[in-house]
Design a protein around this motif. Structure first.
Motif, PDB file in Angstrom:
ATOM      1  N   ALA A  48       0.836  -1.212   0.000  1.00 34.81           N
ATOM      2  CA  ALA A  48       0.000   0.000   0.000  1.00 34.81           C
ATOM      3  C   ALA A  48       0.858   1.245   0.000  1.00 34.81           C
ATOM      4  O   ALA A  48       2.016   1.232   0.432  1.00 34.81           O
ATOM      5  CB  ALA A  48      -0.930  -0.002   1.203  1.00 34.81           C
ATOM      6  N   ALA A  49       0.265   2.345  -0.497  1.00 33.83           N
ATOM      7  CA  ALA A  49       0.898   3.666  -0.478  1.00 33.83           C
ATOM      8  C   ALA A  49      -0.125   4.661   0.060  1.00 33.83           C
ATOM      9  O   ALA A  49      -1.309   4.608  -0.289  1.00 33.83           O
ATOM     10  CB  ALA A  49       1.368   4.066  -1.875  1.00 33.83           C
ATOM     11  N   SER A  50       0.322   5.577   0.908  1.00 30.93           N
ATOM     12  CA  SER A  50      -0.593   6.525   1.547  1.00 30.93           C
ATOM     13  C   SER A  50       0.020   7.914   1.500  1.00 30.93           C
ATOM     14  O   SER A  50       1.259   8.064   1.612  1.00 30.93           O
ATOM     15  CB  SER A  50      -0.874   6.099   2.987  1.00 30.93           C
ATOM     16  OG  SER A  50      -1.758   6.999   3.601  1.00 30.93           O
ATOM     17  N   ILE A  51      -0.860   8.920   1.336  1.00 37.45           N
ATOM     18  CA  ILE A  51      -0.401  10.311   1.301  1.00 37.45           C
ATOM     19  C   ILE A  51      -1.489  11.207   1.897  1.00 37.45           C
ATOM     20  O   ILE A  51      -2.681  10.880   1.816  1.00 37.45           O
ATOM     21  CB  ILE A  51      -0.077  10.741  -0.147  1.00 37.45           C
ATOM     22  CG1 ILE A  51       0.635  12.085  -0.158  1.00 37.45           C
ATOM     23  CG2 ILE A  51      -1.328  10.751  -1.016  1.00 37.45           C
ATOM     24  CD1 ILE A  51       1.151  12.475  -1.529  1.00 37.45           C
ATOM     25  N   SER A  52      -1.100  12.279   2.543  1.00 36.59           N
ATOM     26  CA  SER A  52      -2.047  13.248   3.138  1.00 36.59           C
ATOM     27  C   SER A  52      -1.926  14.586   2.396  1.00 36.59           C
ATOM     28  O   SER A  52      -0.803  15.033   2.083  1.00 36.59           O
ATOM     29  CB  SER A  52      -1.744  13.452   4.625  1.00 36.59           C
ATOM     30  OG  SER A  52      -1.976  12.256   5.342  1.00 36.59           O
ATOM     31  N   ILE A  53      -3.126  15.207   2.119  1.00 34.16           N
ATOM     32  CA  ILE A  53      -3.155  16.497   1.422  1.00 34.16           C
ATOM     33  C   ILE A  53      -4.157  17.409   2.133  1.00 34.16           C
ATOM     34  O   ILE A  53      -5.119  16.917   2.740  1.00 34.16           O
ATOM     35  CB  ILE A  53      -3.558  16.329  -0.055  1.00 34.16           C
ATOM     36  CG1 ILE A  53      -4.921  15.632  -0.149  1.00 34.16           C
ATOM     37  CG2 ILE A  53      -2.477  15.537  -0.825  1.00 34.16           C
ATOM     38  CD1 ILE A  53      -5.453  15.549  -1.583  1.00 34.16           C
ATOM     39  N   PRO A  54      -3.988  18.711   2.039  1.00 35.04           N
ATOM     40  CA  PRO A  54      -4.983  19.643   2.622  1.00 35.04           C
ATOM     41  C   PRO A  54      -6.279  19.609   1.805  1.00 35.04           C
ATOM     42  O   PRO A  54      -6.242  19.441   0.588  1.00 35.04           O
ATOM     43  CB  PRO A  54      -4.296  21.004   2.541  1.00 35.04           C
ATOM     44  CG  PRO A  54      -2.850  20.700   2.270  1.00 35.04           C
ATOM     45  CD  PRO A  54      -2.795  19.414   1.547  1.00 35.04           C
ATOM     46  N   ALA A  55      -7.414  19.753   2.462  1.00 31.88           N
ATOM     47  CA  ALA A  55      -8.705  19.781   1.765  1.00 31.88           C
ATOM     48  C   ALA A  55      -8.870  21.121   1.051  1.00 31.88           C
ATOM     49  O   ALA A  55      -8.494  22.180   1.565  1.00 31.88           O
ATOM     50  CB  ALA A  55      -9.850  19.565   2.741  1.00 31.88           C
ATOM     51  N   ALA A  56      -9.449  21.074  -0.165  1.00 26.77           N
ATOM     52  CA  ALA A  56      -9.582  22.292  -0.968  1.00 26.77           C
ATOM     53  C   ALA A  56     -10.614  23.241  -0.362  1.00 26.77           C
ATOM     54  O   ALA A  56     -10.425  24.463  -0.374  1.00 26.77           O
ATOM     55  CB  ALA A  56      -9.980  21.925  -2.402  1.00 26.77           C
ATOM     56  N   PRO A  76      -9.157  24.595   4.544  1.00 26.41           N
ATOM     57  CA  PRO A  76      -7.700  24.460   4.778  1.00 26.41           C
ATOM     58  C   PRO A  76      -7.378  23.799   6.119  1.00 26.41           C
ATOM     59  O   PRO A  76      -6.290  23.235   6.278  1.00 26.41           O
ATOM     60  CB  PRO A  76      -7.198  25.897   4.734  1.00 26.41           C
ATOM     61  CG  PRO A  76      -8.216  26.637   3.934  1.00 26.41           C
ATOM     62  CD  PRO A  76      -9.540  25.998   4.257  1.00 26.41           C
ATOM     63  N   SER A  77      -8.331  23.873   7.074  1.00 25.35           N
ATOM     64  CA  SER A  77      -8.046  23.252   8.374  1.00 25.35           C
ATOM     65  C   SER A  77      -8.252  21.731   8.363  1.00 25.35           C
ATOM     66  O   SER A  77      -7.883  21.055   9.314  1.00 25.35           O
ATOM     67  CB  SER A  77      -8.949  23.874   9.448  1.00 25.35           C
ATOM     68  OG  SER A  77     -10.323  23.635   9.151  1.00 25.35           O
ATOM     69  N   ASP A  78      -8.882  21.236   7.279  1.00 24.34           N
ATOM     70  CA  ASP A  78      -9.119  19.797   7.180  1.00 24.34           C
ATOM     71  C   ASP A  78      -7.990  19.149   6.360  1.00 24.34           C
ATOM     72  O   ASP A  78      -7.332  19.801   5.540  1.00 24.34           O
ATOM     73  CB  ASP A  78     -10.479  19.538   6.506  1.00 24.34           C
ATOM     74  CG  ASP A  78     -10.913  18.085   6.643  1.00 24.34           C
ATOM     75  OD1 ASP A  78     -10.229  17.327   7.409  1.00 24.34           O
ATOM     76  OD2 ASP A  78     -11.886  17.691   5.973  1.00 24.34           O
ATOM     77  N   LYS A  79      -7.802  17.850   6.546  1.00 26.22           N
ATOM     78  CA  LYS A  79      -6.736  17.117   5.832  1.00 26.22           C
ATOM     79  C   LYS A  79      -7.305  15.786   5.365  1.00 26.22           C
ATOM     80  O   LYS A  79      -7.956  15.079   6.108  1.00 26.22           O
ATOM     81  CB  LYS A  79      -5.533  16.882   6.744  1.00 26.22           C
ATOM     82  CG  LYS A  79      -4.363  16.224   6.009  1.00 26.22           C
ATOM     83  CD  LYS A  79      -3.123  16.202   6.872  1.00 26.22           C
ATOM     84  CE  LYS A  79      -3.321  15.333   8.099  1.00 26.22           C
ATOM     85  NZ  LYS A  79      -2.065  15.172   8.869  1.00 26.22           N
ATOM     86  N   LEU A  80      -7.063  15.515   4.070  1.00 24.68           N
ATOM     87  CA  LEU A  80      -7.507  14.271   3.471  1.00 24.68           C
ATOM     88  C   LEU A  80      -6.349  13.274   3.416  1.00 24.68           C
ATOM     89  O   LEU A  80      -5.203  13.629   3.102  1.00 24.68           O
ATOM     90  CB  LEU A  80      -8.035  14.491   2.048  1.00 24.68           C
ATOM     91  CG  LEU A  80      -9.231  15.425   1.912  1.00 24.68           C
ATOM     92  CD1 LEU A  80      -9.601  15.601   0.441  1.00 24.68           C
ATOM     93  CD2 LEU A  80     -10.420  14.875   2.700  1.00 24.68           C
ATOM     94  N   THR A  81      -6.669  12.002   3.695  1.00 27.12           N
ATOM     95  CA  THR A  81      -5.655  10.929   3.620  1.00 27.12           C
ATOM     96  C   THR A  81      -6.118   9.916   2.605  1.00 27.12           C
ATOM     97  O   THR A  81      -7.197   9.320   2.741  1.00 27.12           O
ATOM     98  CB  THR A  81      -5.453  10.261   4.979  1.00 27.12           C
ATOM     99  OG1 THR A  81      -5.004  11.223   5.926  1.00 27.12           O
ATOM    100  CG2 THR A  81      -4.418   9.137   4.873  1.00 27.12           C
ATOM    101  N   LEU A  82      -5.278   9.678   1.585  1.00 29.28           N
ATOM    102  CA  LEU A  82      -5.600   8.749   0.510  1.00 29.28           C
ATOM    103  C   LEU A  82      -4.645   7.538   0.623  1.00 29.28           C
ATOM    104  O   LEU A  82      -3.424   7.713   0.687  1.00 29.28           O
ATOM    105  CB  LEU A  82      -5.442   9.416  -0.857  1.00 29.28           C
ATOM    106  CG  LEU A  82      -5.545   8.498  -2.072  1.00 29.28           C
ATOM    107  CD1 LEU A  82      -6.921   7.854  -2.157  1.00 29.28           C
ATOM    108  CD2 LEU A  82      -5.228   9.272  -3.353  1.00 29.28           C
ATOM    109  N   THR A  83      -5.261   6.355   0.616  1.00 27.33           N
ATOM    110  CA  THR A  83      -4.469   5.113   0.683  1.00 27.33           C
ATOM    111  C   THR A  83      -4.914   4.200  -0.439  1.00 27.33           C
ATOM    112  O   THR A  83      -6.122   3.956  -0.603  1.00 27.33           O
ATOM    113  CB  THR A  83      -4.654   4.402   2.029  1.00 27.33           C
ATOM    114  OG1 THR A  83      -4.263   5.282   3.086  1.00 27.33           O
ATOM    115  CG2 THR A  83      -3.810   3.132   2.083  1.00 27.33           C
ATOM    116  N   MET A  84      -3.967   3.702  -1.207  1.00 32.24           N
ATOM    117  CA  MET A  84      -4.238   2.748  -2.279  1.00 32.24           C
ATOM    118  C   MET A  84      -3.316   1.534  -2.082  1.00 32.24           C
ATOM    119  O   MET A  84      -2.143   1.672  -1.707  1.00 32.24           O
ATOM    120  CB  MET A  84      -3.981   3.381  -3.654  1.00 32.24           C
ATOM    121  CG  MET A  84      -4.882   4.574  -3.958  1.00 32.24           C
ATOM    122  SD  MET A  84      -4.532   5.289  -5.583  1.00 32.24           S
ATOM    123  CE  MET A  84      -4.958   3.929  -6.652  1.00 32.24           C
ATOM    124  N   ALA A  85      -3.867   0.311  -2.350  1.00 32.76           N
ATOM    125  CA  ALA A  85      -3.090  -0.929  -2.169  1.00 32.76           C
ATOM    126  C   ALA A  85      -3.336  -1.856  -3.343  1.00 32.76           C
ATOM    127  O   ALA A  85      -4.343  -1.740  -4.058  1.00 32.76           O
ATOM    128  CB  ALA A  85      -3.466  -1.616  -0.858  1.00 32.76           C
TER     129      ALA A  85
END
Length: 482
Positions: free
Chosen positions: A147-155, A158-167
């Motif tokens: 799996a690979a995971s990355i976190s990005i700020p929500a558009a 800005p105070s929220d953060k999205l985490t995307l994980t793909m495996a």
């Protein structure tokens, strides 16, 4: 014959299965044996090389798939970073995340404020960094996943953060590694086959080094000279030296046989000729007086021939190489010699000889062979009884010298031997000039040879009484007394 009476069958030592395949007729072959023991390591090398190749291919495949997985996560993260995510993701993003060739969906999109937005709730990264994707191993439904995971700020926030994980599963990675392995195996097998062909050719050429030796041996008929020469390969020198040793023993045996035949012909010629003369004389004059006189001569000549043949056989046995390897045992001469002398007392009395013994009461140990030592003493006693004369005294003695050597001596007070002939006693067929007693000249030669087999030294001396003194010095016993 029952099965229990059958002779045991000696089976050959087990051979490698490959050697048995290469030798279907069961005959030994040095070439096939070498090739069998070379081909097995080559096959093992092919297997080890295949494992190494597969491991390297798997490492390369993992590296490529990890890079693709990280790129996919980064691409989807860029797409999500441009969307206004408010509790759910767009249909286009969900379609791209839902697509999987195996029909499995291994992804998750979660928000720091709203929780899981899409995907598998169990697929949660240990930690996700903002920037570069984080790779890790996990398990879902008993399947191993990468799996690979990355976190990005929500558009939209800005105070929220999205985490995307793909495996993804590891099937494609292993499939690529197997494809690389299958591509490399033919090349490796071809290389192994080429090496084996070169080895086969090298073995054939190398074994031709034996051809000169084979031709030399084939050209021989009765030549038993050593075969080791400069053209003999170093690897078979132990074999050729062993054969040379065998040839040397055969030469000794043949020389001994030729000497025995020559000695027998020489020594038996005179008594056989005498027998013929007296037989012819009895036939020519059948009177009782002539026949009785002829029979007396025939009996004496027969005894002489019998003694000569017995002595020749005894000398041949003493000189035979088979006696060199005889096993010596610990013998107490202080007990052994008196036992032998007691067997000759009646014979000595009949010859008018006083046969005596002088030795210590304590055991006197030597390493020796009882049979040949008895033959040695019998010849010494025969020599004394024959040449010392009637009313003589013969003494057998045992003493221990200062250097722990054991001295066995036999001394008489007979006419003795002139000093100039003492050194020649022990030679085959030598008889002191002027001696009128019958003899073969072999008795002391037998004594000499048996003494040599016991690493003993023989000395011929004039005794204090004017007769002959024979001394045999035995080395100290080396065998333990147990």
């Amino acid at each position: 014959m029952s099965d229990t009476d059958a002779a045991p069958v000696t089976s050959a030592p087990p051979q490698p299965w490959l050697y048995r395949i290469l030798t279907p007729d069961g005959r030994q072959s040095l070439r096939r044996r070498l090739l069998a023991f070379l081909l097995i390591p080559l096959m093992l090398m092919l297997m080890i090389e295949s494992l190494i190749t597969y491991a390297g291919a798997l490492i390369y495949s993992n590296h490529v798939h990890d890079r693709d997985l990280a790129d996919n996560v980064s691409t989807m993260a860029q797409m999500l970073s441009k969307e206004n995510v408010n509790g759910e993701i767009s249909a286009q993003a969900r379609f791209l995340l839902d697509y999987d060739s195996e029909g499995h969906n291994y992804f998750s999109v979660s928000s720091q404020k709203h929780g899981l937005l899409a995907g598998n709730p169990q697929l949660q990264p240990p930690s996700a960094a903002t920037g570069d994707p984080t790779l890790f191993n996990t398990t879902q439904e008993h399947r191993k996943l990468r799996a690979a995971s990355i976190s990005i700020p929500a558009a939209h926030d800005p105070s929220d953060k999205l985490t995307l994980t793909m495996a993804e599963t590891l099937r494609d990675r292993h499939q690529r590694a197997r494809e690389i392995l299958f591509l490399s195996i033919p090349a490796q097998a071809l290389l192994i086959a080429a090496v084996f062909a070169l080895v086969w050719y090298g073995v054939r050429i190398g074994l031709r080094a034996l051809d000169p030796l084979t031709k030399r041996l084939a050209a021989r008929e009765h030549d038993l000279a050593p075969i080791s020469d400069v053209d003999v390969p170093v690897e078979i020198l132990p074999l050729t030296r062993t054969i040379d040793g065998l040839f040397a023993r055969l030469r000794g045996m043949l020389a001994l046989q030729e000497r025995f035949i020559a000695d027998a012909a020489h020594q038996l010629r005179t008594p056989l000729a005498g027998l013929r003369v007296h037989v012819e004389r009895a036939q020519a004059d059948p009177s009782p007086a002539t026949v009785n006189d002829a029979l007396e001569h025939i009996q004496r000549l027969t005894n002489r021939a019998s003694r000569t043949s017995t002595q020749l056989l005894a000398l041949t046995r003493a000189q035979s190489p088979e006696h060199e390897t005889g096993v010596h045992a610990l013998i107490d001469l202080g007990r052994f010699i008196p036992e032998l002398l007691s067997l000759r007392v009646h014979e000595a009395l009949a010859a008018g000889v006083d046969l005596g013994y002088d030795g210590p009461s304590a055991p006197v140990w030597i390493d020796g062979d009882r049979t040949t030592l008895q033959e040695l003493l019998d010849n010494l006693i025969d020599n004394s009884l024959r040449y010392a004369g009637r009313d003589s005294i013969v003494t057998v003695a045992i003493t221990i010298e200062d250097d722990r050597q054991v001295c066995l001596s036999i001394e008489d007070n007979g006419p003795g031997v002139p000093a100039e002939f003492l050194a020649r006693l022990g030679e085959r067929f030598f008889r002191v000039p002027g001696c009128h007693e019958e003899g073969t000249g072999l008795g002391l030669a037998i004594v000499q040879r048996i003494a040599e087999r016991h690493r003993a030294r023989v000395h011929y001396l004039s005794s204090n009484e004017g007769g002959l003194r024979v001394e045999i010095l035995f080395p100290p016993a080396q065998t333990g007394k147990g």
